[in-house]
Scaffold this active site. Structure first.
Site, PDB file in Angstrom:
ATOM      1  CE  LYS A  24      -2.277  -0.820   3.853  1.00 56.36           C
ATOM      2  NZ  LYS A  24      -1.850  -2.169   4.236  1.00 56.36           N
TER       3      LYS A  24
ATOM      4  NE  ARG B 223      -4.614  -1.028   9.580  1.00 58.76           N
ATOM      5  CZ  ARG B 223      -3.467  -0.440   9.244  1.00 58.76           C
ATOM      6  NH1 ARG B 223      -3.454   0.618   8.486  1.00 58.76           N
ATOM      7  NH2 ARG B 223      -2.329  -0.916   9.685  1.00 58.76           N
TER       8      ARG B 223
ATOM      9  NE  ARG C  87       9.846  -1.677  19.304  1.00 54.12           N
ATOM     10  CZ  ARG C  87       9.743  -1.051  20.464  1.00 54.12           C
ATOM     11  NH1 ARG C  87      10.310   0.126  20.636  1.00 54.12           N
ATOM     12  NH2 ARG C  87       9.084  -1.591  21.462  1.00 54.12           N
TER      13      ARG C  87
HETATM   14  P1  AMP Z   1       0.660   0.596   8.810  1.00 49.71           P
HETATM   15  O1  AMP Z   1       1.948   1.288   8.528  1.00 49.71           O
HETATM   16  O2  AMP Z   1      -0.496   1.151   8.025  1.00 49.71           O
HETATM   17  O3  AMP Z   1       0.766  -0.914   8.683  1.00 49.71           O
HETATM   18  O4  AMP Z   1       0.320   0.879  10.344  1.00 49.71           O
HETATM   19  C1  AMP Z   1       1.188   0.496  11.382  1.00 49.71           C
HETATM   20  C2  AMP Z   1       0.414   0.413  12.696  1.00 49.71           C
HETATM   21  O5  AMP Z   1      -0.151   1.711  13.001  1.00 49.71           O
HETATM   22  C3  AMP Z   1      -0.783  -0.525  12.682  1.00 49.71           C
HETATM   23  O6  AMP Z   1      -0.400  -1.866  12.953  1.00 49.71           O
HETATM   24  C4  AMP Z   1      -1.645   0.064  13.793  1.00 49.71           C
HETATM   25  O7  AMP Z   1      -1.138  -0.264  15.075  1.00 49.71           O
HETATM   26  C5  AMP Z   1      -1.444   1.559  13.591  1.00 49.71           C
HETATM   27  N1  AMP Z   1      -2.459   2.104  12.661  1.00 49.71           N
HETATM   28  C6  AMP Z   1      -2.260   2.601  11.401  1.00 49.71           C
HETATM   29  N2  AMP Z   1      -3.412   3.023  10.863  1.00 49.71           N
HETATM   30  C7  AMP Z   1      -4.373   2.807  11.795  1.00 49.71           C
HETATM   31  C8  AMP Z   1      -5.776   3.021  11.837  1.00 49.71           C
HETATM   32  N3  AMP Z   1      -6.445   3.545  10.798  1.00 49.71           N
HETATM   33  N4  AMP Z   1      -6.433   2.689  12.987  1.00 49.71           N
HETATM   34  C9  AMP Z   1      -5.791   2.163  14.025  1.00 49.71           C
HETATM   35  N5  AMP Z   1      -4.481   1.907  14.048  1.00 49.71           N
HETATM   36  C10 AMP Z   1      -3.764   2.219  12.945  1.00 49.71           C
END
Ligand code: AMP
Length: 194
Positions: A17, A92, A138
């Site tokens: 993404k 999400r 991490r």
């Molecule tokens: P990503 O880089 O999009 O995979 O996001 C990394 C982490 O950030 C996720 O595993 C969640 O812990 C948090 N996160 C990102 N976007 C959201 C969202 N829309 N709602 C809740 N947590 C989020």
């Protein structure tokens, strides 16, 4: 005036993404807004929001909606998103999807479409592992956390797709395997065919 374009990048962790969002952002001249990047920025700067988000991120869980929604609402109130936005990592879950629809509704705007990037699970796990070495994330380093994030995606995020379809939002299902260029061309082709 051209209608604002609100596009969502959707797919499990490791689907590409973020990579595709920055490419599409250039190709479509839309700002790229990634909630994951925003949270990582807060972690790095050790802000109050970062401190709230850290434990959830480290465990592969979603940061609570009230924290996330407020951060997104604030970001979408900035002038640079007037032409539209490419959202990556938000919503999400279905409550976040409704929240986004409310924000857009209040501006008399709507979602143009969802780009759902699909990649088989075994490739996702391989890609996430590779990324932990390169980017030092991490949450990519540990198999259990990776599994937890995939589980969170299936249980909470994937149901958004049915929600969007019910709301009449166009969902473009894109094969996310192959090179980054190939995937980008598939996405641009699907959007242009609309
Ligand atoms: P990503 O880089 O999009 O995979 O996001 C990394 C982490 O950030 C996720 O595993 C969640 O812990 C948090 N996160 C990102 N976007 C959201 C969202 N829309 N709602 C809740 N947590 C989020």
């Amino acid at each position: 005036m051209m209608a604002a374009r609100f596009l969502l990048l959707f797919g499990p962790p490791g689907a590409g993404k973020g990579t595709q969002a920055s490419r599409l952002s250039r190709a479509l001249h839309l700002p790229h807004v990634s909630t994951g990047d925003m949270f990582r920025h807060h972690l790095k700067n050790d802000t109050a929001l970062g401190q709230k988000a850290r434990a959830y991120m480290d465990q592969g869980l979603l940061v609570p909606d009230e924290v996330t929604n407020e951060m997104v609402e604030d970001r979408l109130s900035k002038d640079d998103v007037n032409p539209g936005v490419l959202l990556d990592g938000f919503p999400r879950n279905v409550l976040q999807a409704r929240f986004l629809e409310e924000i857009l509704g209040a501006r008399d705007q709507q979602l143009e479409g969802v780009i759902l990037i699909v990649v088989p699970d075994d490739q996702l796990i391989e890609r996430l592992h590779g990324r932990s070495d390169k980017e030092g994330r991490r949450d990519d380093a540990d198999v259990e956390i990776i599994q937890k994030r995939l589980e969170t995606y299936r249980a909470q995020t994937a149901p958004c797709i049915a929600h969007f379809r019910n709301e009449g939002v166009k969902v473009h299902r894109i094969d996310g395997t192959g090179s980054m260029d190939e995937v980008e061309q598939r996405i641009l082709g699907a959007l242009a065919a609309d």
